[in-house]
Design a protein around this motif. Structure first.
Motif, PDB file in Angstrom:
ATOM      1  N   GLY A 165      15.637 102.040  -7.480  1.00  0.00           N
ATOM      2  CA  GLY A 165      14.451 102.128  -6.640  1.00  0.00           C
ATOM      3  C   GLY A 165      14.567 101.203  -5.433  1.00  0.00           C
ATOM      4  O   GLY A 165      15.305 100.217  -5.457  1.00  0.00           O
ATOM      5  N   LEU A 166      13.826 101.514  -4.388  1.00  0.00           N
ATOM      6  CA  LEU A 166      13.874 100.718  -3.161  1.00  0.00           C
ATOM      7  C   LEU A 166      13.002  99.477  -3.306  1.00  0.00           C
ATOM      8  O   LEU A 166      11.815  99.568  -3.603  1.00  0.00           O
ATOM      9  N   HIS A 167      13.604  98.290  -3.071  1.00  0.00           N
ATOM     10  CA  HIS A 167      12.888  97.024  -3.166  1.00  0.00           C
ATOM     11  C   HIS A 167      12.894  96.303  -1.822  1.00  0.00           C
ATOM     12  O   HIS A 167      13.809  96.474  -1.009  1.00  0.00           O
ATOM     13  N   TYR A 168      11.884  95.486  -1.635  1.00  0.00           N
ATOM     14  CA  TYR A 168      11.802  94.626  -0.462  1.00  0.00           C
ATOM     15  C   TYR A 168      13.025  93.707  -0.444  1.00  0.00           C
ATOM     16  O   TYR A 168      13.494  93.265  -1.493  1.00  0.00           O
ATOM     17  N   TRP A 169      13.550  93.427   0.752  1.00  0.00           N
ATOM     18  CA  TRP A 169      14.831  92.703   0.838  1.00  0.00           C
ATOM     19  C   TRP A 169      14.776  91.276   0.297  1.00  0.00           C
ATOM     20  O   TRP A 169      15.804  90.691  -0.010  1.00  0.00           O
ATOM     21  N   HIS A 197      16.952 105.534  -3.938  1.00  0.00           N
ATOM     22  CA  HIS A 197      15.532 105.704  -4.273  1.00  0.00           C
ATOM     23  C   HIS A 197      15.077 107.136  -4.057  1.00  0.00           C
ATOM     24  O   HIS A 197      14.056 107.565  -4.623  1.00  0.00           O
ATOM     25  N   LEU A 198      15.839 107.902  -3.249  1.00  0.00           N
ATOM     26  CA  LEU A 198      15.478 109.294  -2.971  1.00  0.00           C
ATOM     27  C   LEU A 198      15.614 110.196  -4.193  1.00  0.00           C
ATOM     28  O   LEU A 198      15.084 111.302  -4.215  1.00  0.00           O
ATOM     29  N   PHE A 199      16.344 109.716  -5.218  1.00  0.00           N
ATOM     30  CA  PHE A 199      16.606 110.545  -6.396  1.00  0.00           C
ATOM     31  C   PHE A 199      15.710 110.194  -7.589  1.00  0.00           C
ATOM     32  O   PHE A 199      15.822 110.814  -8.639  1.00  0.00           O
ATOM     33  N   ALA A 205       8.944  98.475  -6.891  1.00  0.00           N
ATOM     34  CA  ALA A 205       9.915  99.470  -6.426  1.00  0.00           C
ATOM     35  C   ALA A 205       9.208 100.664  -5.797  1.00  0.00           C
ATOM     36  O   ALA A 205       8.125 101.063  -6.227  1.00  0.00           O
ATOM     37  N   THR A 206       9.843 101.213  -4.780  1.00  0.00           N
ATOM     38  CA  THR A 206       9.392 102.458  -4.161  1.00  0.00           C
ATOM     39  C   THR A 206      10.383 103.545  -4.529  1.00  0.00           C
ATOM     40  O   THR A 206      11.595 103.381  -4.342  1.00  0.00           O
ATOM     41  N   VAL A 207       9.884 104.652  -5.071  1.00  0.00           N
ATOM     42  CA  VAL A 207      10.761 105.744  -5.485  1.00  0.00           C
ATOM     43  C   VAL A 207      10.225 107.065  -4.937  1.00  0.00           C
ATOM     44  O   VAL A 207       9.041 107.193  -4.630  1.00  0.00           O
ATOM     45  N   GLY A 208      11.129 108.027  -4.813  1.00  0.00           N
ATOM     46  CA  GLY A 208      10.714 109.356  -4.400  1.00  0.00           C
ATOM     47  C   GLY A 208      11.433 109.842  -3.150  1.00  0.00           C
ATOM     48  O   GLY A 208      11.850 109.052  -2.304  1.00  0.00           O
ATOM     49  N   ALA A 209      11.531 111.153  -3.050  1.00  0.00           N
ATOM     50  CA  ALA A 209      12.216 111.784  -1.921  1.00  0.00           C
ATOM     51  C   ALA A 209      11.263 112.115  -0.783  1.00  0.00           C
ATOM     52  O   ALA A 209      11.641 112.821   0.149  1.00  0.00           O
TER      53      ALA A 209
END
Length: 286
Positions: free
Chosen positions: A45-49, A62-64, A200-204
């Motif tokens: 998942g996409l996390h803040y740096w 995170h797109l998947f 976390a940010t997830v999703g396409a």
């Protein structure tokens, strides 16, 4: 006008088909691993740096991932509905390049917005530490504590108000705010907890919004039926959708966990890429 290639139209072209399969399999894998205490979103998942979970590859992976079946279904339906036609026109390679550039671009926009949001919270926290009173604590909670945590902080505030002479609250309040922001060891729960910077940010969705924008760009006057009843031209539908996303992102309502600026970022990168291709390759845009 858009040039159609003289080839057989595929209802489910290769890129769209495989993206749907991969996303569905990863949702299944995520559900299985979660039963064993493993969160796939911690790694992909996409996390803040500034989160200790952040890794560069998350801009793509995170797109998947998706939060639940409904989230997956809505995104994959939109991918099939709008992406299939575009892939048939462009071909698989160009479509995938477009899809991933929009997705990564959306992620970068989302991280930029998070940088401003978390920067404001940490600045307010630093100011609070200079004057840690119960009134300042209440103001901080009102402005920056959202979701299910707000009730706990409110209860703590009321406890402090009922015993204002107890100086223990000064250090404790800073500790709990820091825990809320950055995470760490929670002495109350006796374990490690994640802060808001670890979410976390997830999703396409970012890539999907790019595909949606491309559809409206290529077929601006094609009518879409809202709720299968109300016809609306694609260009107006996308413009209206963008306005709604912008309003929701600025409003930033409590409990709203949708990455609205990632959606807008996907549209922005779609526009930039389409304009670039239109300028440099008129076989597909003229």
């Amino acid at each position: 006008m858009t040039e159609f290639r003289p080839q057989r139209f595929q209802i489910l072209p290769p890129a769209v088909k495989n993206l749907i399969i991969i996303n569905a399999l990863l949702l299944l894998l995520s559900s299985v691993l979660e039963k064993y205490g493993i969160r796939l979103s911690d790694y992909l998942g996409l996390h803040y740096w500034r989160s200790h979970y952040f890794r560069p590859w998350q801009l793509l992976t995170h797109l998947f991932l998706h939060g639940n079946f409904t989230h997956l279904l809505s995104n994959m339906f939109a991918l099939w509905m709008f992406g299939s036609l575009i892939e048939n026109i462009w071909g698989t390679k160009r479509f995938l390049v477009f899809y991933f550039i929009c997705g990564v671009g959306a992620a970068l926009c989302h991280l930029t917005v998070l940088g401003f949001e978390f920067g404001a919270i940490e600045k307010a926290f630093a100011q609070y530490q200079l004057n840690p009173t119960v009134d300042q604590f209440g103001r901080f909670v009102t402005q920056y504590i959202n979701g299910p945590f707000q009730e706990s902080f409110r209860n703590y505030q009321h406890l402090w108000e009922s015993n204002p002479s107890n100086t223990t609250f000064i250090n404790e309040s800073s500790y709990y705010i820091n825990l809320y922001i950055r995470g760490g060891y929670d002495i109350t729960a006796h374990g490690q907890v994640d802060g808001i910077i670890d979410q976390a940010t997830v999703g396409a969705s970012g890539a999907i919004f790019g595909v949606l924008f491309a559809f409206a760009y290529l077929f601006p006057n094609m009518e879409l039926y809202i709720y299968f009843l109300f016809p609306l031209k694609a260009k107006y539908f996308v413009a209206l959708y963008a306005i709604v996303e912008l309003f929701a992102g600025i409003q930033n309502s409590a409990g709203d966990n949708v990455a609205h600026f990632a959606h807008l970022g996907g549209m922005l990168f779609a526009f930039i890429l389409l304009r670039y291709w239109q300028k440099n390759n008129r076989r597909h845009f003229y």
